[in-house]
Design an enzyme around this catalytic site. Structure first.
Site, mmCIF file in Angstrom:
data_model
loop_
_atom_site.group_PDB
_atom_site.id
_atom_site.type_symbol
_atom_site.label_atom_id
_atom_site.label_comp_id
_atom_site.label_asym_id
_atom_site.label_seq_id
_atom_site.Cartn_x
_atom_site.Cartn_y
_atom_site.Cartn_z
ATOM 1 C CE LYS A 27 -1.418 -1.532 3.767
ATOM 2 N NZ LYS A 27 -1.296 -2.474 3.565
ATOM 3 N N GLY A 51 3.540 -0.659 8.852
ATOM 4 C CA GLY A 51 4.788 -0.692 8.361
ATOM 5 C C GLY A 51 4.911 -0.265 6.707
HETATM 6 P P1 GDP Z 1 2.252 -2.281 3.048
HETATM 7 O O1 GDP Z 1 2.132 -2.438 4.191
HETATM 8 O O2 GDP Z 1 1.557 -2.086 2.699
HETATM 9 O O3 GDP Z 1 2.750 -0.797 2.354
HETATM 10 O O4 GDP Z 1 3.769 -2.890 1.934
HETATM 11 P P2 GDP Z 1 5.458 -3.011 3.452
HETATM 12 O O5 GDP Z 1 5.801 -2.185 2.366
HETATM 13 O O6 GDP Z 1 4.556 -3.593 4.654
HETATM 14 O O7 GDP Z 1 5.351 -4.774 2.653
HETATM 15 C C1 GDP Z 1 6.031 -4.286 0.912
HETATM 16 C C2 GDP Z 1 7.068 -4.800 0.355
HETATM 17 O O8 GDP Z 1 7.283 -5.174 -0.886
HETATM 18 C C3 GDP Z 1 7.992 -3.355 0.442
HETATM 19 O O9 GDP Z 1 9.113 -4.003 0.981
HETATM 20 C C4 GDP Z 1 8.202 -2.756 -0.421
HETATM 21 O O10 GDP Z 1 9.404 -2.372 -0.405
HETATM 22 C C5 GDP Z 1 7.984 -4.734 -1.516
HETATM 23 N N1 GDP Z 1 6.881 -4.037 -2.795
HETATM 24 C C6 GDP Z 1 6.144 -3.288 -3.221
HETATM 25 N N2 GDP Z 1 5.683 -3.549 -4.323
HETATM 26 C C7 GDP Z 1 6.817 -4.031 -4.939
HETATM 27 C C8 GDP Z 1 7.672 -5.180 -5.987
HETATM 28 O O11 GDP Z 1 6.191 -4.660 -7.195
HETATM 29 N N3 GDP Z 1 8.650 -5.783 -6.136
HETATM 30 C C9 GDP Z 1 8.653 -6.177 -5.071
HETATM 31 N N4 GDP Z 1 9.745 -7.223 -5.531
HETATM 32 N N5 GDP Z 1 9.130 -5.996 -3.704
HETATM 33 C C10 GDP Z 1 7.724 -5.082 -3.726
HETATM 34 P P1 IMO Z 2 0.601 -2.796 7.460
HETATM 35 O O1 IMO Z 2 -0.338 -1.345 7.154
HETATM 36 C C1 IMO Z 2 0.806 -7.000 8.456
HETATM 37 C C2 IMO Z 2 -1.792 -7.783 12.594
HETATM 38 C C3 IMO Z 2 -0.767 -7.777 12.900
HETATM 39 C C4 IMO Z 2 -1.332 -9.635 13.904
HETATM 40 C C5 IMO Z 2 -2.461 -8.168 14.234
HETATM 41 C C6 IMO Z 2 -3.030 -7.794 15.440
HETATM 42 O O2 IMO Z 2 1.922 -2.663 7.405
HETATM 43 O O3 IMO Z 2 0.166 -4.046 5.739
HETATM 44 P P2 IMO Z 2 -1.982 -5.014 16.282
HETATM 45 O O4 IMO Z 2 -0.819 -5.012 16.451
HETATM 46 O O5 IMO Z 2 -2.458 -4.427 15.407
HETATM 47 O O6 IMO Z 2 -2.530 -5.580 17.359
HETATM 48 O O7 IMO Z 2 -1.493 -6.892 15.716
HETATM 49 O O8 IMO Z 2 -2.749 -7.992 13.049
HETATM 50 N N1 IMO Z 2 -0.539 -6.639 11.290
HETATM 51 C C7 IMO Z 2 -0.168 -6.613 10.424
HETATM 52 N N2 IMO Z 2 0.038 -7.466 9.748
HETATM 53 N N3 IMO Z 2 1.015 -5.837 8.120
HETATM 54 C C8 IMO Z 2 0.220 -4.509 8.793
HETATM 55 O O9 IMO Z 2 0.014 -3.335 8.972
HETATM 56 C C9 IMO Z 2 0.160 -4.489 10.206
HETATM 57 N N4 IMO Z 2 -0.802 -4.192 11.222
HETATM 58 C C10 IMO Z 2 -1.239 -5.601 12.262
HETATM 59 O O10 IMO Z 2 0.538 -9.116 13.084
HETATM 60 O O11 IMO Z 2 -1.413 -10.354 13.852
HETATM 61 MG MG MG Z 3 3.257 -3.354 5.959
#
Ligand code: GDP
Ligand code: IMO
Ligand code: MG
Length: 434
Positions: A27, A51
């Site tokens: 996202k 994160g």
């Molecule tokens: P979010 O929580 O939904 O914002 O996702 P996160 O940032 O926690 O996890 C997504 C991870 O995938 C991050 O490390 C991004 O840099 C990585 N990522 C996002 N889009 C792509 C993609 O198209 N390809 C690859 N290989 N990595 C990606």
């Molecule tokens: P983003 O925005 C993935 C999960 C935790 C746990 C459950 C409850 O990066 O996608 P909490 O601390 O919210 O009470 O934990 O939700 N969880 C996530 N898993 N991505 C996240 O955020 C999360 N935020 C919470 O691992 O299972």
């Molecule tokens: Mg995340």
């Protein structure tokens, strides 16, 4: 006669970007992409359990609370009233951005957002420990206890920081109760109301210039024809109402939560963009029908770099699940899909997509209403031929290998939602707009 009321411009509705799976769909990078042409980016739910990683050139920026729009100088990032804020973490994140030359001065914070207090963090950790085998696997950031207090009407809000006497009184009242629980139920030391109040009131001057009535701010922005993006954290299957309860977070990452958490009406929402990884990951415990605990799962973890941004935990990985994705389309009213991390699937001989769950004789094509089925059933897969080539530098749909196009076309046909974008690498430009 009363003055005419300004109504937000119907031609410029807000767009929602949300996770269609269990979080970590990408996202942050998707929001970053849309933020370039947005005037406001609003986080509407969750806290620093999120994160979001964004890769710009050789820079890796990890955000937990501040919306991804902060990276564009023309975009105003807003933390809406549906969020819970740990002020120390927020200030650290602002400082981190400043130190990297990104100015967080435009950040706006809702005065109605709730504060995560030290006793929330403590209770989150201890309650998890006491749950033992039944633990949720929370991020231990105090999210659940902060939302619990919000809904039991004992929470403390951002605006309380600017009324020191009231703030101190509220902390004392809260601690009367929390200290009884900490000491008598969990055998912990009591916490000091004075120390907590002193610590938190010291944050107030840093936050004050950023605090606004965010609902009014967005009302005026929409009336002015400004573009507003509502950024979800977590994902649909972690939604407290619609997710795999109780293995969920304590807020509403779904599109209904966007309206409430931003303080705008549903008529102001235009597109709802569902972000779905080309496979699935999940952190923490709870059901995950397509989870792969074999070497294929390990390969997705390693190639996809599936380690938590917040806690560093290894994410559980598995094949794409259309039962869950069609459910996400329904509960959010998703109008467009943004498929991420397609590049991670390169090199697999075959790739699977779950189209139903089979439980005994029963076939579930819709997400089962009875949680038990998620544990008892096994996914029914369609198998697709994989592709060998590296697709990370491809920028148009027609240049993708036929097998990858086939995979995406199947997802669009089965969900009934067009795919608007596909990302093929973590860097800003590594995407295909369809
Ligand atoms: P979010 O929580 O939904 O914002 O996702 P996160 O940032 O926690 O996890 C997504 C991870 O995938 C991050 O490390 C991004 O840099 C990585 N990522 C996002 N889009 C792509 C993609 O198209 N390809 C690859 N290989 N990595 C990606
Ligand atoms: P983003 O925005 C993935 C999960 C935790 C746990 C459950 C409850 O990066 O996608 P909490 O601390 O919210 O009470 O934990 O939700 N969880 C996530 N898993 N991505 C996240 O955020 C999360 N935020 C919470 O691992 O299972
Ligand atoms: Mg995340």
């Amino acid at each position: 006669m009363p003055a005419a009321v300004a109504v937000p411009c119907p031609g410029m509705p807000a767009t929602v970007v949300l996770g269609a799976q269990w979080g970590d769909e990408g996202k942050g990078r998707v929001t970053d992409y849309f933020a370039e042409s947005s005037d406001y980016v609003v986080r509407y739910a969750g806290g620093n359990n999120a994160g979001h990683t964004i890769i710009v050139g050789d820079q890796r920026i990890a955000l937990s609370l501040i919306p991804s729009g902060v990276l564009y100088p023309a975009c105003t990032p807003v933390i809406g009233s549906g969020c819970v804020i740990d002020p120390k973490v927020l200030i650290e994140e602002m400082d981190m951005l400043s130190s990297r030359g990104i100015e967080p001065g435009r950040l706006r914070i809702s005065s109605n957002a709730h504060l995560i207090m030290p006793y929330h963090r403590k209770l989150d950790s201890i309650m998890e420990r006491y749950l033992g085998r039944n633990q949720i696997g929370t991020t231990k950031r105090g999210i659940g206890p902060a939302y619990t207090d919000k809904f039991s009407r004992t929470g403390i809000r951002v605006q309380d920081l600017f009324d020191p006497a009231i703030f101190r009184k509220k902390v004392e009242t809260a601690l009367d109760d929390k200290n009884r629980i900490l000491t008598r139920v969990y055998n912990q030391l009591a916490m000091s109301a004075q120390a907590i109040s002193d610590e938190y009131l010291a944050f107030a001057p840093r936050l004050l210039p950023h605090v606004v009535d965010s609902s009014l701010l967005l009302w005026e922005a929409l009336a002015d024809g400004r573009s507003v993006l509502l950024e979800g954290a977590q994902g649909t299957m972690l939604d407290v109402d619609h997710g795999t309860y109780p293995f969920v977070t304590s807020s509403n990452p779904t599109s209904g939560g966007a309206v409430v958490g931003a303080g705008i009406g549903p008529g102001s929402i235009g597109d709802v963009v569902g972000v779905a990884k080309a496979y699935i990951s999940r952190v923490g415990t709870g059901p995950f029908p397509t989870e792969l605990t074999d070497e294929t799962g390990e390969r997705l973890i390693e190639v996809g770099g599936e380690y938590g941004t917040v806690t560093g935990r290894k994410r559980r990985c598995g094949w794409l699940d259309l039962v869950a994705l069609r459910y996400a389309v329904r509960v959010n009213g998703i109008t467009k899909l943004f498929v991420t991390k397609l590049d991670v699937l390169s090199g697999f001989d075959s790739i699977k997509i779950a189209v139903a769950y089979q439980s005994g004789e029963e076939m579930h094509r819709e997400f089962p209403r009875q949680h038990r089925v998620l544990y008892e059933s096994r996914p029914v897969y369609e198998t697709f031929e994989g592709w060998g080539e590296d697709i990370s530098s491809i920028r148009s749909f027609s240049d993708l290998p036929a097998q990858a196009r086939n995979y995406l076309e199947f997802v669009a046909a089965q969900t009934g939602v067009p795919i608007g974008w596909v990302s093929v690498g973590p860097e800003r430009r590594q995407l295909i707009s369809l």
